[in-house]
Structures are given as structure tokens and as C-alpha cells.
Design a protein around this motif. Sequence first.
Motif, PDB file in Angstrom:
ATOM      1  N   ASP A 118      11.142  64.991  22.276  1.00 60.68           N
ATOM      2  CA  ASP A 118      10.840  65.048  23.589  1.00 60.68           C
ATOM      3  C   ASP A 118       9.890  64.005  22.428  1.00 60.68           C
ATOM      4  O   ASP A 118       8.204  64.007  23.044  1.00 60.68           O
ATOM      5  CB  ASP A 118      10.099  66.075  23.825  1.00 60.68           C
ATOM      6  CG  ASP A 118       9.575  66.984  22.545  1.00 60.68           C
ATOM      7  OD1 ASP A 118       9.678  66.580  21.563  1.00 60.68           O
ATOM      8  OD2 ASP A 118       8.644  67.898  22.575  1.00 60.68           O
ATOM      9  N   GLU A 119       9.968  63.284  21.845  1.00 59.72           N
ATOM     10  CA  GLU A 119       8.926  62.442  21.255  1.00 59.72           C
ATOM     11  C   GLU A 119       8.411  60.961  21.586  1.00 59.72           C
ATOM     12  O   GLU A 119       7.205  61.304  21.794  1.00 59.72           O
ATOM     13  CB  GLU A 119       9.258  61.826  19.748  1.00 59.72           C
ATOM     14  CG  GLU A 119       8.496  61.258  18.778  1.00 59.72           C
ATOM     15  CD  GLU A 119       8.412  60.487  17.526  1.00 59.72           C
ATOM     16  OE1 GLU A 119       8.244  60.657  16.381  1.00 59.72           O
ATOM     17  OE2 GLU A 119       9.906  61.124  17.406  1.00 59.72           O
ATOM     18  N   ILE A 120       9.298  60.166  22.449  1.00 57.61           N
ATOM     19  CA  ILE A 120       9.009  60.037  23.542  1.00 57.61           C
ATOM     20  C   ILE A 120       9.754  59.535  24.936  1.00 57.61           C
ATOM     21  O   ILE A 120      11.217  59.691  24.678  1.00 57.61           O
ATOM     22  CB  ILE A 120       8.746  57.774  23.194  1.00 57.61           C
ATOM     23  CG1 ILE A 120       8.530  57.948  21.953  1.00 57.61           C
ATOM     24  CG2 ILE A 120       8.675  57.076  23.816  1.00 57.61           C
ATOM     25  CD1 ILE A 120       6.655  57.372  22.058  1.00 57.61           C
ATOM     26  N   PRO A 121       9.118  60.553  25.828  1.00 56.63           N
ATOM     27  CA  PRO A 121       9.886  61.228  27.094  1.00 56.63           C
ATOM     28  C   PRO A 121      10.132  59.274  27.447  1.00 56.63           C
ATOM     29  O   PRO A 121       9.705  58.860  27.514  1.00 56.63           O
ATOM     30  CB  PRO A 121       8.900  61.476  27.948  1.00 56.63           C
ATOM     31  CG  PRO A 121       7.845  61.775  27.000  1.00 56.63           C
ATOM     32  CD  PRO A 121       7.475  61.357  25.687  1.00 56.63           C
ATOM     33  N   VAL A 122      11.418  59.468  27.880  1.00 57.65           N
ATOM     34  CA  VAL A 122      12.361  58.506  28.771  1.00 57.65           C
ATOM     35  C   VAL A 122      11.482  57.757  29.905  1.00 57.65           C
ATOM     36  O   VAL A 122      11.515  56.423  29.683  1.00 57.65           O
ATOM     37  CB  VAL A 122      13.659  58.700  29.601  1.00 57.65           C
ATOM     38  CG1 VAL A 122      14.214  57.856  30.242  1.00 57.65           C
ATOM     39  CG2 VAL A 122      14.736  59.064  28.069  1.00 57.65           C
ATOM     40  N   GLU A 123      11.020  58.540  30.615  1.00 53.82           N
ATOM     41  CA  GLU A 123      10.423  57.777  31.729  1.00 53.82           C
ATOM     42  C   GLU A 123       8.941  57.141  30.920  1.00 53.82           C
ATOM     43  O   GLU A 123       8.674  55.907  31.555  1.00 53.82           O
ATOM     44  CB  GLU A 123       9.780  58.868  32.794  1.00 53.82           C
ATOM     45  CG  GLU A 123       8.320  60.032  32.185  1.00 53.82           C
ATOM     46  CD  GLU A 123       8.855  61.639  31.562  1.00 53.82           C
ATOM     47  OE1 GLU A 123       8.923  61.642  31.357  1.00 53.82           O
ATOM     48  OE2 GLU A 123      10.922  61.170  31.466  1.00 53.82           O
ATOM     49  N   LYS A 124       8.805  57.002  29.733  1.00 55.25           N
ATOM     50  CA  LYS A 124       7.152  56.355  29.262  1.00 55.25           C
ATOM     51  C   LYS A 124       8.363  55.665  28.584  1.00 55.25           C
ATOM     52  O   LYS A 124       6.875  54.288  27.855  1.00 55.25           O
ATOM     53  CB  LYS A 124       6.573  57.417  28.265  1.00 55.25           C
ATOM     54  CG  LYS A 124       5.887  58.324  29.249  1.00 55.25           C
ATOM     55  CD  LYS A 124       5.212  59.199  28.186  1.00 55.25           C
ATOM     56  CE  LYS A 124       4.057  60.236  29.448  1.00 55.25           C
ATOM     57  NZ  LYS A 124       3.511  59.786  30.266  1.00 55.25           N
ATOM     58  N   ARG A 125       9.078  54.790  28.470  1.00 56.16           N
ATOM     59  CA  ARG A 125       9.963  53.694  27.339  1.00 56.16           C
ATOM     60  C   ARG A 125       9.945  52.311  28.157  1.00 56.16           C
ATOM     61  O   ARG A 125       9.949  53.031  29.163  1.00 56.16           O
ATOM     62  CB  ARG A 125      11.167  54.721  26.723  1.00 56.16           C
ATOM     63  CG  ARG A 125      11.410  55.254  25.858  1.00 56.16           C
ATOM     64  CD  ARG A 125      12.706  55.548  25.269  1.00 56.16           C
ATOM     65  NE  ARG A 125      13.079  57.285  25.149  1.00 56.16           N
ATOM     66  CZ  ARG A 125      13.805  57.835  24.543  1.00 56.16           C
ATOM     67  NH1 ARG A 125      15.054  56.749  24.415  1.00 56.16           N
ATOM     68  NH2 ARG A 125      13.987  58.789  23.680  1.00 56.16           N
ATOM     69  N   PRO A 126       9.424  51.260  27.242  1.00 56.98           N
ATOM     70  CA  PRO A 126       9.560  50.258  28.104  1.00 56.98           C
ATOM     71  C   PRO A 126      10.891  49.986  29.139  1.00 56.98           C
ATOM     72  O   PRO A 126      11.968  50.680  29.351  1.00 56.98           O
ATOM     73  CB  PRO A 126       9.877  49.144  27.236  1.00 56.98           C
ATOM     74  CG  PRO A 126       9.172  49.618  26.355  1.00 56.98           C
ATOM     75  CD  PRO A 126       9.494  51.514  26.032  1.00 56.98           C
ATOM     76  N   GLU A 127      10.725  49.331  30.024  1.00 55.05           N
ATOM     77  CA  GLU A 127      12.147  49.316  31.085  1.00 55.05           C
ATOM     78  C   GLU A 127      13.798  48.648  30.138  1.00 55.05           C
ATOM     79  O   GLU A 127      14.498  49.326  30.450  1.00 55.05           O
ATOM     80  CB  GLU A 127      11.997  47.910  31.858  1.00 55.05           C
ATOM     81  CG  GLU A 127      12.712  47.930  33.291  1.00 55.05           C
ATOM     82  CD  GLU A 127      13.016  47.067  34.261  1.00 55.05           C
ATOM     83  OE1 GLU A 127      12.698  45.157  34.010  1.00 55.05           O
ATOM     84  OE2 GLU A 127      12.159  47.078  35.495  1.00 55.05           O
ATOM     85  N   ILE A 128      13.613  48.052  29.680  1.00 54.72           N
ATOM     86  CA  ILE A 128      14.428  47.564  28.450  1.00 54.72           C
ATOM     87  C   ILE A 128      15.533  48.981  28.165  1.00 54.72           C
ATOM     88  O   ILE A 128      16.657  48.803  27.689  1.00 54.72           O
ATOM     89  CB  ILE A 128      14.499  47.152  27.538  1.00 54.72           C
ATOM     90  CG1 ILE A 128      16.018  46.687  27.015  1.00 54.72           C
ATOM     91  CG2 ILE A 128      13.067  46.943  26.917  1.00 54.72           C
ATOM     92  CD1 ILE A 128      16.329  44.969  28.315  1.00 54.72           C
ATOM     93  N   ASP A 129      14.470  50.133  27.378  1.00 54.73           N
ATOM     94  CA  ASP A 129      14.865  51.039  27.204  1.00 54.73           C
ATOM     95  C   ASP A 129      15.292  52.075  27.711  1.00 54.73           C
ATOM     96  O   ASP A 129      16.972  52.591  28.336  1.00 54.73           O
ATOM     97  CB  ASP A 129      13.890  52.045  26.180  1.00 54.73           C
ATOM     98  CG  ASP A 129      13.512  51.713  24.979  1.00 54.73           C
ATOM     99  OD1 ASP A 129      13.955  50.049  24.608  1.00 54.73           O
ATOM    100  OD2 ASP A 129      12.345  51.760  24.954  1.00 54.73           O
ATOM    101  N   ARG A 130      14.944  51.951  29.164  1.00 55.16           N
ATOM    102  CA  ARG A 130      15.695  52.327  30.675  1.00 55.16           C
ATOM    103  C   ARG A 130      16.647  52.261  31.048  1.00 55.16           C
ATOM    104  O   ARG A 130      17.496  53.169  30.947  1.00 55.16           O
ATOM    105  CB  ARG A 130      14.330  52.498  31.318  1.00 55.16           C
ATOM    106  CG  ARG A 130      13.428  54.089  31.636  1.00 55.16           C
ATOM    107  CD  ARG A 130      12.256  54.160  32.572  1.00 55.16           C
ATOM    108  NE  ARG A 130      11.948  53.884  33.078  1.00 55.16           N
ATOM    109  CZ  ARG A 130      11.076  52.339  33.057  1.00 55.16           C
ATOM    110  NH1 ARG A 130      10.009  52.061  31.918  1.00 55.16           N
ATOM    111  NH2 ARG A 130      10.612  51.041  33.772  1.00 55.16           N
ATOM    112  N   TRP A 131      16.818  50.844  31.014  1.00 54.97           N
ATOM    113  CA  TRP A 131      18.342  50.105  30.968  1.00 54.97           C
ATOM    114  C   TRP A 131      19.795  50.576  30.205  1.00 54.97           C
ATOM    115  O   TRP A 131      20.420  51.104  30.875  1.00 54.97           O
ATOM    116  CB  TRP A 131      17.315  48.453  30.792  1.00 54.97           C
ATOM    117  CG  TRP A 131      19.470  47.679  30.875  1.00 54.97           C
ATOM    118  CD1 TRP A 131      20.327  47.873  32.043  1.00 54.97           C
ATOM    119  CD2 TRP A 131      19.314  47.355  30.145  1.00 54.97           C
ATOM    120  NE1 TRP A 131      20.925  46.582  31.660  1.00 54.97           N
ATOM    121  CE2 TRP A 131      20.491  46.743  30.472  1.00 54.97           C
ATOM    122  CE3 TRP A 131      19.097  46.895  28.704  1.00 54.97           C
ATOM    123  CZ2 TRP A 131      21.554  46.010  29.829  1.00 54.97           C
ATOM    124  CZ3 TRP A 131      20.400  46.248  28.077  1.00 54.97           C
ATOM    125  CH2 TRP A 131      21.598  45.540  28.716  1.00 54.97           C
TER     126      TRP A 131
END
Length: 395
Positions: A16-29
Motif C-alpha cells: 500500500d506504499e503508493i496506491p495504483v490510482e495515485k501512480r503516473p499513467e505510464i505505471d497504470r498502463w
Amino acid sequence: FFALYANVDGFTYKEDEIPVEKRPEIDRWVLSLLNTLKKDVLTHYENYEPTRAGRLIDEFVNENLSNWYVRLNRKRFWGGEYNDDKIAAYQTLYTCLETVARLASPIAPFYMDQLFRDLNAVSGKDTTESVHLAYMPEVDEKLIDKALEERMDIAQRISSMVLSLRRKVNIKVRQPLQKIMVPILNTDTKSHIEGIADIVKTEVNLKEIELLEDTSGVLVKKIKPNFKALGPKYGKHMKAISATINQMDQDAIATFERDGKYNIEANGEQIELSLEDVEIVSEDIPGWLVANDDKLTIALDITITEELKQEGLAREFINRIQNMRKDEGLDVTYKINLYIGKHEAINKAVETYTKYIATQTLAREITLMEKMPSDKAKEVEIDTYVKTTILIEKV
């Protein structure tokens, strides 16, 4: 890139360190692609088709994770402080590597077990002794974003076409070019390209992307029958259909592309053609090169103005200086003074882009010299038939 995880001092993986929804778009992609990969690979394993599973893993690792995600995130991995942005990048990459280790373990058992154990030795995330004792990863449907995947796919395809056109005319990527024109067939495509424009411009060194909703008078398109698709469906009408297609003008072709279908008459019958029934390509125009990839077309402006040329030379200098820093074993944080031998072909570029060169190479001072103050200066080739000397002094 498999070694990246071992180069983070004190890196510990926290779910839970950096939630997925708070990561940059390239990470979510890449996480969206990863979960699509999980679903498809597990399906192929269940159907006893390991070859197809292996090909999907190979495509993900080489084309998407290594050649796109890692390359676009080099500065996040290697530069700056260990902040949330860098943590998100490493956490995302870690997730991808660990998942690949699990998915590919039946295909490459020894290497994937080593990768899995090395990852856990660094992070302490999983206490399982071997990847072969671990469960296959579960699919998280919430992370799959098909619109995002499509948007990034367009970015990859446009970048690939631009790089291919650059190679065709021997224009290096370090040489900036002014723009590309991209015909827009629908609002979805327009929205996708606007969303990834900055990524493409950075990746292929462009100043701008112009979207064309009306290509009349700009691009000349040719259309021809796709006999492989038409033959099985309209065998006895092939001659009439082919003649009609070959007679289509630019307006008809544009309508066909926009609507995705076109009605014609052949031997007294009404026939609806789809884009799969034809091949549409754009011709090169003076000063531009044109490339097509399925329904996507780009036109690249290959005119190199004097201003673009000077910026290109500045980028070449940065490349040579960075290589010299590396060869001399200088730490990436060391400040330097630069001495550059004068040459009529490069003086203006150095003077115009002094601040840019200094920022990129950590140079406190840049001096153009008639004669070098030391015999330690190295001769380098900056452009074809253009050589000068560069001396680096550690501050």
C-alpha cells in the motif's frame, strides 16, 4: 533491466506504499497490460498451450516492459531523490518482474526461480523458498483499462513509424524535427493522440503533432482491392468490384475511411465493403515522408531548418560529453568545466545552447577555445566530416 531491483538502497516493497490510482499513467498502463497478460497466459496454460503463453510473455517483456516502460522511465529510475515518484516506478517494475517470474516459471524454470528468489532477497516481500512453490498470480480486473492500453498502443505505433522514417533518410533521433501530421478519422482517435502527444514528442524528438480532420489538399491517398479478403466473399463479382474501387476519388476514400464501410454496385447487386476489403495508403508529399500502420497514417516533416540543426548539434555535444564523463569514471553528480575547440560548423550551436548543454552535463563553465589548454583534450566527431576537441576538467 532485470538488475534494476538490486540497485535501490534500502528498497522494501509495501503493497500500500503508493496506491495504483495515485501512480503516473505510464505505471497504470503497464499494470493494465500485466493483468491482461495474466488472464491470457493462465488461459493458455489451462488449455495446454504453453507456446502461446510463452509468446505473450516474450512480447510483454520485450516490447512493452523493456523497450517502452523502462526506457520511458529512465530518469525516474536513475535520477533525483528517492521520492514517491521513484518509489512508484520501482514498485511497479518490481510487480511486473515478480509476476513474470511466476508466469514464466513452467517455461524457464531455472532462470525464473533465480529471479524470484533474488527479488525476495532484496524486498522480503514473499517468504516462499521457490517460485515453484508459489501460487500463480491472480488477475485484478479493476486494473485493466482497455482505453489506456489502446491510447498507449497508438503512442507506440506512431513512435515506431516516425523512427522508421528517420532511418529511411538517415536522420538521427538526436536531431529534432518540427512536426508530424496525423489524419483523424474519429473523435476517439483524436482524444487518444492528444493524451499521448507529449510522450511521442519526447520519444522521437518532435516539436509538435498536428491533427488533421480534413486531409483534402494535404495528403494524397491511394486505394486498391484486398483480393485475399474479397475473393472468398465476392468471387464472381471481383472484376466489377476491383474496377469500382480503382475509380474511387479522394472524397470517396476519405468517406470510406471515416465511416469504415462503403456501398458500391457490382453486376446489379448492392455490396457493402469494409476497410478490411481494401488497402489504403498515403503517398509521400514534397518535404514530407508518409507511413501507414493499419488505419493510422502519419506524415513526417523532414525539413531541417538552421535552428533545428543547431539544436541537433547541441544534443550531439551532450552525447559526446556524457560518454567522456563515463569513460573518465566521473560520478554523475560531479561538476565540470568544459573546453571546446572552435569550428565554424559548431560555434553557433555551442553559443546558442550553452545553458542547455551545461544543464545536461553539469558544466559550470563552457569555453570555446582556439587552442586547448591541455594535451588531454580528445578529438570527437560531432557531425559528418565535422570534428573538434573537447576537454573536461573536474571542478
